[in-house]
Write a protein that holds these residues in place. Structure first.
Motif, PDB file in Angstrom:
ATOM      1  N   ALA A 144      44.175  41.550  18.557  1.00  0.00           N
ATOM      2  CA  ALA A 144      43.412  41.958  17.842  1.00  0.00           C
ATOM      3  C   ALA A 144      41.820  41.512  18.344  1.00  0.00           C
ATOM      4  O   ALA A 144      40.986  42.090  17.758  1.00  0.00           O
ATOM      5  N   GLY A 145      41.741  40.662  19.249  1.00  0.00           N
ATOM      6  CA  GLY A 145      40.506  39.983  19.694  1.00  0.00           C
ATOM      7  C   GLY A 145      40.159  38.545  19.021  1.00  0.00           C
ATOM      8  O   GLY A 145      41.035  38.268  18.307  1.00  0.00           O
ATOM      9  N   SER A 146      39.296  38.052  19.517  1.00  0.00           N
ATOM     10  CA  SER A 146      38.340  38.692  20.430  1.00  0.00           C
ATOM     11  C   SER A 146      38.749  38.394  21.818  1.00  0.00           C
ATOM     12  O   SER A 146      39.321  37.499  22.126  1.00  0.00           O
ATOM     13  N   TRP A 147      38.597  39.397  22.788  1.00  0.00           N
ATOM     14  CA  TRP A 147      38.827  39.054  24.115  1.00  0.00           C
ATOM     15  C   TRP A 147      37.681  38.657  25.098  1.00  0.00           C
ATOM     16  O   TRP A 147      36.567  38.846  24.638  1.00  0.00           O
ATOM     17  N   SER A 148      37.992  37.958  25.994  1.00  0.00           N
ATOM     18  CA  SER A 148      36.952  37.423  26.771  1.00  0.00           C
ATOM     19  C   SER A 148      36.262  38.242  27.673  1.00  0.00           C
ATOM     20  O   SER A 148      36.328  39.585  27.415  1.00  0.00           O
ATOM     21  N   ASP A 149      35.052  37.843  28.047  1.00  0.00           N
ATOM     22  CA  ASP A 149      34.125  38.718  28.956  1.00  0.00           C
ATOM     23  C   ASP A 149      35.228  38.926  30.241  1.00  0.00           C
ATOM     24  O   ASP A 149      35.950  38.038  30.651  1.00  0.00           O
ATOM     25  N   PRO A 150      34.942  39.979  30.820  1.00  0.00           N
ATOM     26  CA  PRO A 150      35.733  40.298  31.883  1.00  0.00           C
ATOM     27  C   PRO A 150      35.532  39.484  33.427  1.00  0.00           C
ATOM     28  O   PRO A 150      34.375  39.265  33.574  1.00  0.00           O
ATOM     29  N   VAL A 151      36.597  39.207  34.149  1.00  0.00           N
ATOM     30  CA  VAL A 151      36.463  38.521  35.182  1.00  0.00           C
ATOM     31  C   VAL A 151      36.434  39.889  36.339  1.00  0.00           C
ATOM     32  O   VAL A 151      37.613  40.432  36.183  1.00  0.00           O
ATOM     33  N   ARG A 152      35.423  40.260  37.194  1.00  0.00           N
ATOM     34  CA  ARG A 152      35.555  41.406  37.955  1.00  0.00           C
ATOM     35  C   ARG A 152      36.468  40.770  39.197  1.00  0.00           C
ATOM     36  O   ARG A 152      35.825  39.914  39.875  1.00  0.00           O
ATOM     37  N   VAL A 153      37.395  41.515  39.337  1.00  0.00           N
ATOM     38  CA  VAL A 153      38.237  41.345  40.732  1.00  0.00           C
ATOM     39  C   VAL A 153      37.480  42.581  41.948  1.00  0.00           C
ATOM     40  O   VAL A 153      37.994  43.690  41.780  1.00  0.00           O
ATOM     41  N   THR A 154      36.688  41.915  42.543  1.00  0.00           N
ATOM     42  CA  THR A 154      36.033  42.949  43.447  1.00  0.00           C
ATOM     43  C   THR A 154      36.819  43.154  44.807  1.00  0.00           C
ATOM     44  O   THR A 154      37.775  42.214  45.091  1.00  0.00           O
ATOM     45  N   GLY A 155      36.637  44.102  45.537  1.00  0.00           N
ATOM     46  CA  GLY A 155      37.295  44.247  46.913  1.00  0.00           C
ATOM     47  C   GLY A 155      38.660  44.863  46.494  1.00  0.00           C
ATOM     48  O   GLY A 155      39.343  44.983  47.622  1.00  0.00           O
ATOM     49  N   THR A 156      38.933  45.497  45.277  1.00  0.00           N
ATOM     50  CA  THR A 156      40.433  46.017  45.319  1.00  0.00           C
ATOM     51  C   THR A 156      40.206  47.299  44.594  1.00  0.00           C
ATOM     52  O   THR A 156      40.608  47.556  43.360  1.00  0.00           O
ATOM     53  N   PRO A 157      39.686  48.299  45.575  1.00  0.00           N
ATOM     54  CA  PRO A 157      39.783  49.590  44.847  1.00  0.00           C
ATOM     55  C   PRO A 157      41.111  50.339  44.304  1.00  0.00           C
ATOM     56  O   PRO A 157      42.019  49.899  45.045  1.00  0.00           O
ATOM     57  N   GLY A 158      41.032  51.440  43.772  1.00  0.00           N
ATOM     58  CA  GLY A 158      42.187  52.014  43.385  1.00  0.00           C
ATOM     59  C   GLY A 158      42.581  51.781  41.890  1.00  0.00           C
ATOM     60  O   GLY A 158      41.882  50.935  41.174  1.00  0.00           O
ATOM     61  N   ILE A 159      43.780  52.408  41.693  1.00  0.00           N
ATOM     62  CA  ILE A 159      44.286  52.269  40.352  1.00  0.00           C
ATOM     63  C   ILE A 159      45.873  51.421  40.238  1.00  0.00           C
ATOM     64  O   ILE A 159      46.011  50.969  41.207  1.00  0.00           O
ATOM     65  N   ASP A 160      46.146  51.393  39.086  1.00  0.00           N
ATOM     66  CA  ASP A 160      47.217  50.696  38.702  1.00  0.00           C
ATOM     67  C   ASP A 160      47.583  49.256  39.191  1.00  0.00           C
ATOM     68  O   ASP A 160      48.487  48.670  39.873  1.00  0.00           O
ATOM     69  N   PRO A 161      46.665  48.449  38.777  1.00  0.00           N
ATOM     70  CA  PRO A 161      46.882  46.801  39.002  1.00  0.00           C
ATOM     71  C   PRO A 161      47.782  46.342  38.246  1.00  0.00           C
ATOM     72  O   PRO A 161      48.181  47.051  37.109  1.00  0.00           O
ATOM     73  N   ASP A 162      48.230  45.213  38.621  1.00  0.00           N
ATOM     74  CA  ASP A 162      49.507  44.649  37.726  1.00  0.00           C
ATOM     75  C   ASP A 162      49.371  43.175  37.654  1.00  0.00           C
ATOM     76  O   ASP A 162      48.338  42.594  38.693  1.00  0.00           O
ATOM     77  N   LEU A 163      49.902  42.432  36.910  1.00  0.00           N
ATOM     78  CA  LEU A 163      49.647  41.092  36.730  1.00  0.00           C
ATOM     79  C   LEU A 163      51.143  40.335  37.120  1.00  0.00           C
ATOM     80  O   LEU A 163      52.184  41.094  36.477  1.00  0.00           O
ATOM     81  N   ALA A 164      51.476  39.219  37.421  1.00  0.00           N
ATOM     82  CA  ALA A 164      52.399  38.572  37.674  1.00  0.00           C
ATOM     83  C   ALA A 164      51.955  37.204  37.941  1.00  0.00           C
ATOM     84  O   ALA A 164      50.833  36.770  38.265  1.00  0.00           O
ATOM     85  N   TRP A 165      53.024  36.226  37.804  1.00  0.00           N
ATOM     86  CA  TRP A 165      52.682  34.758  38.039  1.00  0.00           C
ATOM     87  C   TRP A 165      53.559  34.276  39.136  1.00  0.00           C
ATOM     88  O   TRP A 165      54.938  34.292  38.878  1.00  0.00           O
ATOM     89  N   ASP A 166      52.842  33.117  39.708  1.00  0.00           N
ATOM     90  CA  ASP A 166      53.910  32.592  40.598  1.00  0.00           C
ATOM     91  C   ASP A 166      54.265  31.384  39.890  1.00  0.00           C
ATOM     92  O   ASP A 166      54.150  30.826  38.737  1.00  0.00           O
ATOM     93  N   ASP A 167      54.890  30.272  40.759  1.00  0.00           N
ATOM     94  CA  ASP A 167      55.208  29.090  40.004  1.00  0.00           C
ATOM     95  C   ASP A 167      54.415  28.317  39.594  1.00  0.00           C
ATOM     96  O   ASP A 167      54.499  27.399  38.586  1.00  0.00           O
ATOM     97  N   ALA A 168      53.025  28.353  39.943  1.00  0.00           N
ATOM     98  CA  ALA A 168      51.886  27.746  39.463  1.00  0.00           C
ATOM     99  C   ALA A 168      51.224  28.264  38.350  1.00  0.00           C
ATOM    100  O   ALA A 168      50.188  28.047  37.861  1.00  0.00           O
ATOM    101  N   THR A 169      51.759  29.488  37.848  1.00  0.00           N
ATOM    102  CA  THR A 169      51.423  30.326  36.883  1.00  0.00           C
ATOM    103  C   THR A 169      50.014  31.055  37.189  1.00  0.00           C
ATOM    104  O   THR A 169      49.101  31.378  36.150  1.00  0.00           O
ATOM    105  N   ALA A 170      49.559  31.278  38.139  1.00  0.00           N
ATOM    106  CA  ALA A 170      48.353  31.823  38.420  1.00  0.00           C
ATOM    107  C   ALA A 170      48.624  33.552  38.452  1.00  0.00           C
ATOM    108  O   ALA A 170      49.333  33.938  39.031  1.00  0.00           O
ATOM    109  N   PRO A 171      47.652  34.061  37.703  1.00  0.00           N
ATOM    110  CA  PRO A 171      47.780  35.518  37.830  1.00  0.00           C
ATOM    111  C   PRO A 171      47.487  36.181  38.986  1.00  0.00           C
ATOM    112  O   PRO A 171      46.608  35.364  39.895  1.00  0.00           O
TER     113      PRO A 171
END
Length: 127
Positions: free
Chosen positions: A98-125
């Motif tokens: 329901a919020g409050s949501w953070s201010d966005p982190v802009r991931v630049t240099g990644t044009p296109g649609i359908d981004p996804d999220l995954a976590w490696d063993d160090a839990t980094a998105p």
């Protein structure tokens, strides 16, 4: 408030219910919750502040698209393609859908649609 088109719903599960969303326009990414999947209640919007998504003056169908919502380590993570400027994705987090949501982190240099999220063993998105 801009028009809302709730064209797409997907579900992101967590222990006590489900969370679903839709997208396009501002305030963006309305979040819906449900415990039984028959009745849904709008809990808020992920991108509710102009600083999160600047769509004023943007042509129709030029906002955020093809988002992914995940629940990981007691936090909600959302990444979406920002079509308004064509140069990347926006990543935001919240402890409660329901919020409050953070201010966005802009991931630049990644044009296109359908981004996804995954976590490696160090839990980094990752996208």
């Amino acid at each position: 408030m801009s028009p809302s088109r709730r064209r797409e719903r997907r579900a992101c599960s967590r222990r006590r219910g489900r969370v679903a969303w839709s997208f396009e326009y501002a305030p963006g990414v309305p979040i819906f919750t449900s415990t039984g999947l028959r009745s849904w209640t709008q809990a808020g919007n992920v991108l509710s502040r102009p600083a999160q998504l600047a769509v004023a003056g943007v042509e129709a169908s030029r906002g955020n698209f093809a988002l992914t919502l995940r629940h990981h380590d007691s936090r909600f993570w959302m990444i979406t393609a920002d079509i308004s400027d064509g140069d990347g994705h926006l990543l935001v987090t919240a402890d409660d859908p329901a919020g409050s949501w953070s201010d966005p982190v802009r991931v630049t240099g990644t044009p296109g649609i359908d981004p996804d999220l995954a976590w490696d063993d160090a839990t980094a998105p990752a996208t």
